[in-house]
Motif scaffolding. Sequence first.
Motif, PDB file in Angstrom:
ATOM      1  N   ASN A 256       3.580 -55.792  44.959  1.00 57.86           N
ATOM      2  CA  ASN A 256       2.214 -55.890  46.424  1.00 57.86           C
ATOM      3  C   ASN A 256       0.316 -55.990  46.085  1.00 57.86           C
ATOM      4  O   ASN A 256       0.031 -57.076  46.099  1.00 57.86           O
ATOM      5  CB  ASN A 256       2.489 -55.069  47.452  1.00 57.86           C
ATOM      6  N   VAL A 257       0.166 -54.953  45.396  1.00 54.35           N
ATOM      7  CA  VAL A 257      -0.985 -55.058  45.055  1.00 54.35           C
ATOM      8  C   VAL A 257      -1.751 -56.137  44.141  1.00 54.35           C
ATOM      9  O   VAL A 257      -2.228 -56.612  44.360  1.00 54.35           O
ATOM     10  CB  VAL A 257      -1.547 -53.660  44.392  1.00 54.35           C
ATOM     11  N   VAL A 258      -0.791 -56.641  43.036  1.00 55.08           N
ATOM     12  CA  VAL A 258      -0.577 -57.616  41.926  1.00 55.08           C
ATOM     13  C   VAL A 258      -0.762 -59.059  42.893  1.00 55.08           C
ATOM     14  O   VAL A 258      -1.789 -59.746  42.455  1.00 55.08           O
ATOM     15  CB  VAL A 258      -0.175 -57.568  40.899  1.00 55.08           C
TER      16      VAL A 258
ATOM     17  N   PHE B 130     -12.772 -58.865  46.722  1.00 52.71           N
ATOM     18  CA  PHE B 130     -12.873 -58.459  45.153  1.00 52.71           C
ATOM     19  C   PHE B 130     -14.005 -59.398  44.849  1.00 52.71           C
ATOM     20  O   PHE B 130     -13.154 -60.482  44.933  1.00 52.71           O
ATOM     21  CB  PHE B 130     -11.688 -58.271  44.859  1.00 52.71           C
ATOM     22  N   PRO B 131     -14.026 -60.336  43.748  1.00 54.00           N
ATOM     23  CA  PRO B 131     -14.969 -61.093  42.879  1.00 54.00           C
ATOM     24  C   PRO B 131     -13.739 -61.490  42.774  1.00 54.00           C
ATOM     25  O   PRO B 131     -12.308 -61.381  41.949  1.00 54.00           O
ATOM     26  CB  PRO B 131     -15.229 -61.016  41.420  1.00 54.00           C
ATOM     27  N   ALA B 132     -13.240 -63.326  42.845  1.00 53.86           N
ATOM     28  CA  ALA B 132     -12.220 -64.248  42.555  1.00 53.86           C
ATOM     29  C   ALA B 132     -11.575 -64.068  41.003  1.00 53.86           C
ATOM     30  O   ALA B 132     -11.447 -64.723  39.901  1.00 53.86           O
ATOM     31  CB  ALA B 132     -12.957 -65.809  42.868  1.00 53.86           C
TER      32      ALA B 132
ATOM     33  N   GLU C 188      -4.435 -63.648  45.232  1.00 59.32           N
ATOM     34  CA  GLU C 188      -4.175 -64.376  45.977  1.00 59.32           C
ATOM     35  C   GLU C 188      -4.970 -63.979  47.017  1.00 59.32           C
ATOM     36  O   GLU C 188      -5.308 -65.448  47.295  1.00 59.32           O
ATOM     37  CB  GLU C 188      -2.530 -65.326  46.690  1.00 59.32           C
ATOM     38  N   THR C 189      -5.498 -63.249  47.839  1.00 58.32           N
ATOM     39  CA  THR C 189      -6.164 -62.921  48.971  1.00 58.32           C
ATOM     40  C   THR C 189      -7.604 -61.963  48.264  1.00 58.32           C
ATOM     41  O   THR C 189      -8.620 -62.126  49.179  1.00 58.32           O
ATOM     42  CB  THR C 189      -5.652 -61.971  49.854  1.00 58.32           C
TER      43      THR C 189
END
Length: 369
Positions: A48-50, A68-70, A55-56
């Motif tokens: 879920n964290v990955v 967080f940075p893209a 994705e978001t």
Amino acid sequence: MDLLRSQQVSPSARSKVLVFGAGNFGSCLADHLAHSEHEVFVWSRSPNVVKSLNETHRNPEYLQDHTFPAGLKAIGPEFPSPEVVRDMDVLLFAIPTEGTLTHLRPSLNEDDLPLMIYVNKGIEINTQALTLEIIADTCGPAIAKASTFISGPSFAKEIVRRQPTSVSIASLSKEAAQEASDLFHQPWFRCYTGDDPIGVELAGALKNVYAIAAGIADGLGFENNTRAMLITRGLAEMTRIGTAYGASPLTFLSLAGVGDLFLTCSSTASRNFTVGYRLGKGEKLEHILDTLGSVAEGVSTAKGLKKVIDDLGVAAPIATSVYEVLHEGQEVQERSRALLCLPAMSELELPSTPGRPAQRLMQKLGIEM
């Protein structure tokens, strides 16, 4: 904070960094390095964290309000392959070390090691080993001597907001410490190097125990005089324990020592302080830990520290009292009264025969003391 952001230092070389652990501190350091123009990968056991980070650009479990940075990429839950590990310039460990290193060891080439940085700290309960010794036992002396440790007054939620922060970076290798400093250093994240990783590790672990004591005092209704007393006497105990272990007493005057001690003993954002506060208010430890929502390292560290204190034969009444409250069921009021009724004593006193555990560790690493 716009002034600090405008002064960002671009790295002389863009590094590929793999961060093991997407908890509070692993996530905030990954964010910092990605913001500083490095190529950052975060490994997490949680699918879920990955998925969410990729994705978001949000971590659904830690620092949930932060974007967080893209460019930051999450990997997992499978352990990184040897090919991924060997492609990295930096490995940063923000999770318990021993199991991770056991999986990782076959992927490491001693002739071409990445920079290895550790931010996890504690005392192993059964063996009283520090992370440096665990690295030596798991990966060998060469990798241990090149390992680097970061510690200091640094709440994750403030780092991601670019609040000015400073840390200690220590290694037996001055070159590795400087390399880690160069990697992290920014106007809002200042780094100071040193050559005493044992002291930095001990300070980072022990301050959590004294934060519990400070929280207990607050919970009992004591005020500023008492907190200042506990911080100062806690520092004296930390220095005495560390010197008997073989660390430099000066390390406990550093950011990793008094800096981190002051922060964790004086902020309600400290998990360890919160545990102590709730104990002082009369709650049971089991209920506190069940409802805390995160790990308070001082609870387990107090158990390992008690064995260290007994082995070294040093006087550490505050740490011993915290252990007795946490693990022997002693009442906080009773232990507080006992501490306050101790006889007068010399304020500053260091052990006359320092260094036995550190000497054994240095012999294991092939270093003369």
